[in-house]
Motif scaffolding. Structure first.
Motif, PDB file in Angstrom:
ATOM      1  N   ALA A  35       0.838  -1.209   0.000  1.00  0.00           N
ATOM      2  CA  ALA A  35       0.000   0.000   0.000  1.00  0.00           C
ATOM      3  C   ALA A  35       0.866   1.249   0.000  1.00  0.00           C
ATOM      4  O   ALA A  35       0.485   2.280  -0.518  1.00  0.00           O
ATOM      5  N   ASN A  36       2.022   1.158   0.581  1.00  0.00           N
ATOM      6  CA  ASN A  36       2.920   2.312   0.626  1.00  0.00           C
ATOM      7  C   ASN A  36       3.390   2.705  -0.767  1.00  0.00           C
ATOM      8  O   ASN A  36       3.668   3.866  -1.036  1.00  0.00           O
ATOM      9  N   MET A  37       3.525   1.720  -1.665  1.00  0.00           N
ATOM     10  CA  MET A  37       3.996   2.009  -3.009  1.00  0.00           C
ATOM     11  C   MET A  37       2.841   2.474  -3.899  1.00  0.00           C
ATOM     12  O   MET A  37       3.027   3.281  -4.789  1.00  0.00           O
ATOM     13  N   ASN A  38       1.635   1.937  -3.692  1.00  0.00           N
ATOM     14  CA  ASN A  38       0.499   2.224  -4.567  1.00  0.00           C
ATOM     15  C   ASN A  38      -0.160   3.574  -4.268  1.00  0.00           C
ATOM     16  O   ASN A  38      -0.738   4.202  -5.149  1.00  0.00           O
ATOM     17  N   SER A  39      -0.174   3.996  -3.041  1.00  0.00           N
ATOM     18  CA  SER A  39      -1.001   5.149  -2.632  1.00  0.00           C
ATOM     19  C   SER A  39      -0.141   6.266  -2.064  1.00  0.00           C
ATOM     20  O   SER A  39       0.932   6.021  -1.501  1.00  0.00           O
ATOM     21  N   GLU A  57     -15.391   8.049  -2.422  1.00  0.00           N
ATOM     22  CA  GLU A  57     -16.389   7.027  -2.706  1.00  0.00           C
ATOM     23  C   GLU A  57     -16.450   5.979  -1.589  1.00  0.00           C
ATOM     24  O   GLU A  57     -17.540   5.538  -1.220  1.00  0.00           O
ATOM     25  N   LYS A  58     -15.279   5.652  -1.048  1.00  0.00           N
ATOM     26  CA  LYS A  58     -15.249   4.587  -0.041  1.00  0.00           C
ATOM     27  C   LYS A  58     -14.009   4.761   0.846  1.00  0.00           C
ATOM     28  O   LYS A  58     -12.954   5.176   0.369  1.00  0.00           O
ATOM     29  N   ILE A  59     -14.167   4.440   2.120  1.00  0.00           N
ATOM     30  CA  ILE A  59     -13.049   4.433   3.072  1.00  0.00           C
ATOM     31  C   ILE A  59     -12.968   3.035   3.692  1.00  0.00           C
ATOM     32  O   ILE A  59     -13.949   2.563   4.273  1.00  0.00           O
ATOM     33  N   THR A  60     -11.852   2.404   3.492  1.00  0.00           N
ATOM     34  CA  THR A  60     -11.620   1.069   4.093  1.00  0.00           C
ATOM     35  C   THR A  60     -10.626   1.236   5.233  1.00  0.00           C
ATOM     36  O   THR A  60      -9.472   1.635   5.013  1.00  0.00           O
ATOM     37  N   ILE A  61     -11.067   0.927   6.440  1.00  0.00           N
ATOM     38  CA  ILE A  61     -10.221   1.084   7.627  1.00  0.00           C
ATOM     39  C   ILE A  61      -9.471  -0.237   7.870  1.00  0.00           C
ATOM     40  O   ILE A  61     -10.086  -1.303   8.028  1.00  0.00           O
ATOM     41  N   THR A  63      -7.799  -2.214  10.330  1.00  0.00           N
ATOM     42  CA  THR A  63      -7.832  -2.161  11.800  1.00  0.00           C
ATOM     43  C   THR A  63      -6.521  -2.596  12.461  1.00  0.00           C
ATOM     44  O   THR A  63      -6.187  -2.139  13.549  1.00  0.00           O
ATOM     45  N   ASN A  64      -5.764  -3.492  11.811  1.00  0.00           N
ATOM     46  CA  ASN A  64      -4.546  -3.999  12.473  1.00  0.00           C
ATOM     47  C   ASN A  64      -3.322  -3.151  12.192  1.00  0.00           C
ATOM     48  O   ASN A  64      -2.240  -3.416  12.698  1.00  0.00           O
ATOM     49  N   LYS A  65      -3.493  -2.063  11.334  1.00  0.00           N
ATOM     50  CA  LYS A  65      -2.322  -1.253  11.016  1.00  0.00           C
ATOM     51  C   LYS A  65      -2.579   0.244  11.167  1.00  0.00           C
ATOM     52  O   LYS A  65      -1.715   1.048  10.826  1.00  0.00           O
ATOM     53  N   SER A  66      -3.765   0.633  11.661  1.00  0.00           N
ATOM     54  CA  SER A  66      -4.083   2.031  11.983  1.00  0.00           C
ATOM     55  C   SER A  66      -3.939   2.979  10.801  1.00  0.00           C
ATOM     56  O   SER A  66      -3.355   4.059  10.899  1.00  0.00           O
ATOM     57  N   PHE A  67      -4.392   2.546   9.653  1.00  0.00           N
ATOM     58  CA  PHE A  67      -4.500   3.490   8.533  1.00  0.00           C
ATOM     59  C   PHE A  67      -5.733   3.132   7.713  1.00  0.00           C
ATOM     60  O   PHE A  67      -6.291   2.030   7.833  1.00  0.00           O
ATOM     61  N   ALA A  68      -6.161   4.108   6.889  1.00  0.00           N
ATOM     62  CA  ALA A  68      -7.366   3.925   6.079  1.00  0.00           C
ATOM     63  C   ALA A  68      -7.029   4.123   4.619  1.00  0.00           C
ATOM     64  O   ALA A  68      -6.217   4.972   4.256  1.00  0.00           O
ATOM     65  N   LYS A  69      -7.655   3.300   3.758  1.00  0.00           N
ATOM     66  CA  LYS A  69      -7.491   3.432   2.317  1.00  0.00           C
ATOM     67  C   LYS A  69      -8.618   4.301   1.770  1.00  0.00           C
ATOM     68  O   LYS A  69      -9.797   4.057   2.045  1.00  0.00           O
ATOM     69  N   ILE A  70      -8.246   5.317   0.994  1.00  0.00           N
ATOM     70  CA  ILE A  70      -9.212   6.300   0.495  1.00  0.00           C
ATOM     71  C   ILE A  70      -9.420   6.052  -0.992  1.00  0.00           C
ATOM     72  O   ILE A  70      -8.491   6.173  -1.793  1.00  0.00           O
ATOM     73  N   PHE A  71     -10.683   5.684  -1.370  1.00  0.00           N
ATOM     74  CA  PHE A  71     -11.031   5.462  -2.776  1.00  0.00           C
ATOM     75  C   PHE A  71     -11.791   6.710  -3.277  1.00  0.00           C
ATOM     76  O   PHE A  71     -12.835   7.078  -2.718  1.00  0.00           O
ATOM     77  N   ILE A  72     -11.278   7.348  -4.322  1.00  0.00           N
ATOM     78  CA  ILE A  72     -11.916   8.532  -4.916  1.00  0.00           C
ATOM     79  C   ILE A  72     -12.918   8.070  -5.974  1.00  0.00           C
ATOM     80  O   ILE A  72     -12.737   7.037  -6.625  1.00  0.00           O
ATOM     81  N   GLN A  96      -7.732   0.488  -7.339  1.00  0.00           N
ATOM     82  CA  GLN A  96      -6.998   0.531  -6.080  1.00  0.00           C
ATOM     83  C   GLN A  96      -7.193   1.901  -5.434  1.00  0.00           C
ATOM     84  O   GLN A  96      -7.557   2.878  -6.103  1.00  0.00           O
ATOM     85  N   PRO A  97      -6.947   1.978  -4.123  1.00  0.00           N
ATOM     86  CA  PRO A  97      -7.117   3.285  -3.457  1.00  0.00           C
ATOM     87  C   PRO A  97      -6.090   4.286  -3.955  1.00  0.00           C
ATOM     88  O   PRO A  97      -4.939   3.933  -4.202  1.00  0.00           O
ATOM     89  N   LEU A  98      -6.547   5.524  -4.089  1.00  0.00           N
ATOM     90  CA  LEU A  98      -5.642   6.569  -4.578  1.00  0.00           C
ATOM     91  C   LEU A  98      -4.827   7.178  -3.449  1.00  0.00           C
ATOM     92  O   LEU A  98      -3.698   7.601  -3.651  1.00  0.00           O
ATOM     93  N   TYR A  99      -5.403   7.179  -2.248  1.00  0.00           N
ATOM     94  CA  TYR A  99      -4.709   7.751  -1.088  1.00  0.00           C
ATOM     95  C   TYR A  99      -4.806   6.798   0.097  1.00  0.00           C
ATOM     96  O   TYR A  99      -5.639   5.875   0.113  1.00  0.00           O
ATOM     97  N   GLU A 100      -3.959   7.113   1.076  1.00  0.00           N
ATOM     98  CA  GLU A 100      -4.107   6.457   2.364  1.00  0.00           C
ATOM     99  C   GLU A 100      -3.870   7.491   3.465  1.00  0.00           C
ATOM    100  O   GLU A 100      -3.137   8.473   3.274  1.00  0.00           O
TER     101      GLU A 100
END
Length: 647
Positions: A35-39, A57-61, A63-72, A96-100
């Motif tokens: 995820a660090n490379m993609n977003s 559009e969507k936020i995927t949390i 839970t085991n790594k304390s970050f959220a994936k942000i889908f535009i 894939q998520p554009l941000y995190e």
């Protein structure tokens, strides 16, 4: 060009290379799926701004790594300049998520999302997920992987060493026999011509060769071919060489291995190797199995039962006993074994029907030593003055291996002195080097110590010259050699039995060194340590072993089976008598040596002075000072003794 291609080493594929692309694949997969490379990471303000604009559009949390994936929203990604630049990343893929966005506490983050959603009428979806990387899985399993890798490594090493019977080095071949096979492809080239001396032993084993060549000659009369022969004798006497000669003469397959080759850390491996060995031998019969140093597995059972550490060795021995007993007379397989510790072998192994014969290979006598010398000097370049007869006389107690070492040492000494051939003196120097040790001419010795050493060695020479049964002197030196400060070489008579007078004369000659110190200086020194050790052993043997003492009588406390190690076979009163008689014998010979030296005081002084001047004296010097030995029948000395170099 073709020759160059021939000489080029062939490329070989190692099985371990397959792991390299696998490791690279997993690393690449981890990099591309990360995820660090993609977003792109968002700050708190950027995340709030995107969220308020209702672009999410969507936020995927996670839970085991304390970050959220942000889908535009997909339509905004293609139209909005800001999002178009973000998706131009090399690692971005559609869907894939554009941000995190990294959040702190999950409860606070969810509460903040809910407030923003209600206050701004946002339409994004919210989901939860957990994420684990391949590398995380590998690292968590790394301890187990290492343990398995180490176990496989040791298994391969041990099984590779144990696959001596044609195995491919795999773990399944660990129970195979390690015996080295000599057959028509790898013939044993040793024959009886290569074995000097050992005439009695050769006659015994010659019959074994005849059994294998012409079995019908014996079986047609109802006789049974012996199943085994045990070669017993001191180290270096040629037991292994004799076994190889049997195989070379018989021209049959020869399985050679050591007793330690059956020993392994795994339970049952030794017994398995015994079974496999006898199975191979039976398939190639008529054949010979030779087990060198059989005491490694043939030691008597139950000796150390308290430790419990001998179970595997005893299982191996039990299997050997079973296999030897199970062979029928028609199998034409003979087992040869060699040991220098026959007394510790199990009685079941020694009984008739297993090792039917015991062939004693003793130290060579005078004539046999000469024959052994003739074998070992063949590759050497000798001078004309080398006298083998004298060398054979000079090496009593030498085994065949010792004589081989002596010949090699003489060649090294001659080469060290830049000689074109090996001379007689080189052999004598080699004897001195082996028996006495390395000469140390640079050792610092004061004149007073040198005088004491000279009289000590002169005392030995004088007393031995005057006694009938003492060995005649060959050479005396006061040059330090090995751990000794001086040494004397004698030419002992080879006896099969020794009488009391002969032992007493030898002890008196041994005490001559200390007696000379006492007579001349009225003081004694520590230089007689080896002499005292020798006479004490001789006196103890006279009293406790050979029954040569009148006070103790015709009794021996020697046990040839070796079972009396922790038991004193006599009472305390008898021990006192033994100690008293030992001391009496030694002190009696000490007084006798002083008396002989006192009677020849003038000659002792002359001999000591000559020793101080020349440092080395020979038999001719003693004849010049003392004349012929008083009891010796006058006869012409052998030519070999006249050729000793006195320079």
């Amino acid at each position: 060009m073709s020759e160059k291609k021939k000489n080029n080493p062939k490329f070989t594929l190692n099985s371990y290379w397959i792991y390299i692309p696998i490791i690279l694949f997993f690393i690449a997969l981890q990099l591309f799926s990360s995820a660090n490379m993609n977003s792109k990471k968002l700050t708190s303000n950027e995340f709030t701004e995107i969220l308020k604009n209702n672009d999410v559009e969507k936020i995927t949390i996670i839970t085991n790594k304390s970050f959220a994936k942000i889908f535009i929203k997909s339509d905004l990604i293609d139209t909005n300049e800001k999002y178009k630049k973000a998706k131009e990343s090399l690692y971005y893929r559609k869907g894939q998520p554009l941000y995190e966005y990294e959040f702190g506490k999950l409860e606070s983050f969810e509460s903040e999302l809910n407030k923003l959603k209600e206050s701004n009428n946002l339409t994004f979806d919210k989901g939860y997920d957990q994420e684990t990387s391949i590398l995380d899985t590998i690292f968590s399993a790394l301890p187990f992987i290492l343990l398995i890798a180490i176990w496989l490594f040791f298994m391969r090493r041990m099984s590779g060493a144990g696959g001596g019977s044609g195995g491919s080095g795999q773990i399944f071949n660990i129970g195979k026999s390690r015996a080295k096979l000599f057959d028509e492809n790898t013939k044993v080239k040793t024959t009886f011509k290569n074995v000097a001396g050992l005439e009695g032993a050769k006659e015994e084993v010659q019959e074994i060769v005849d059994f294998l060549k012409n079995p019908e000659k014996y079986t047609k009369l109802g006789g049974k071919i012996p199943k085994g022969a045990l070669l017993v004798g001191p180290p270096g006497t040629g037991k292994t060489l004799l076994a190889k000669a049997v195989a070379g003469e018989a021209g049959v397959p020869f399985f050679s291995l050591s007793g330690s080759d059956f020993v392994e850390m795994f339970v049952g491996v030794g017994a398995s190797r015994v079974r496999d060995l006898f199975k191979q031998a039976a398939q190639k019969s008529p054949s010979i199995i030779f087990i060198d140093e059989i005491d490694a597995i043939g030691r008597a059972r139950g000796k150390n039962s308290m430790t419990g550490g001998n179970d595997e060795r005893e299982n191996t021995l039990n299997q050997l006993l079973t296999e030897m007993d199970g062979f029928g007379t028609e199998s034409n397989v003979i087992v040869l074994a060699a040991t220098n510790r026959a007394e510790i072998l199990d009685k079941a192994l020694m009984r008739a029907g297993r090792f039917d014969r015991q062939i004693y290979v003793d130290l060579p006598d005078l004539n046999e030593r000469r024959e052994i010398f003739e074998v070992h000097i063949k590759p050497l370049k000798l001078a004309d003055d080398v006298k083998l007869e004298f060398l054979a006389q000079q090496t009593p107690g030498f085994s065949g291996a010792d004589i081989a070492n002596l010949c090699n040492e003489a060649a090294l000494i001659a080469a060290r002195n830049n000689k074109s051939a090996i001379h007689h003196q080189d052999f004598l120097d080699a004897v001195d080097r082996i028996v006495g040790g390395l000469e140390k001419k640079n050792k610092v010795i004061t004149p007073k110590e040198k005088k004491v050493i000279a009289y000590h060695e002169a005392g030995h020479a004088t007393v031995s010259w005057m006694l009938k049964y003492a060995a005649p002197l060959v050479k005396v030196t006061i040059v330090p050699r090995g751990q000794s400060l001086g040494a004397a070489w004698y030419l002992p008579e080879e006896r099969k039995i020794v009488q009391t007078e002969q032992m007493l004369d030898e002890m008196c000659a041994t005490m001559g060194g200390r007696a000379a110190e006492k007579l001349i200086f009225n003081k004694i020194s520590t230089g007689a340590l080896s002499d005292l050790e020798k006479v004490t052993k001789q006196a103890r043997a006279m009293v406790t072993v050979y029954g040569l003492n009148e006070e103790v009588g015709n009794v021996t406390y020697y046990d040839s089976s070796g079972n009396d190690s922790f038991v004193k076979p006599y009472s305390d009163d008898t021990a006192k008598v033994i100690d008293k008689e030992i001391s009496k014998i030694i002190e009696g010979q000490y007084a006798r040596a002083i008396q002989i030296l006192d009677e020849n005081r003038d000659k002792l002084d002359v001999l000591a002075q000559k020793l101080l001047e020349k440092e080395v004296i020979f038999k001719d010097d003693l004849i010049e000072i003392f004349g012929m030995r008083p009891f010796e029948v006058k006869k012409e000395a052998p030519d070999t003794e006249k050729n000793i170099d006195t320079n």
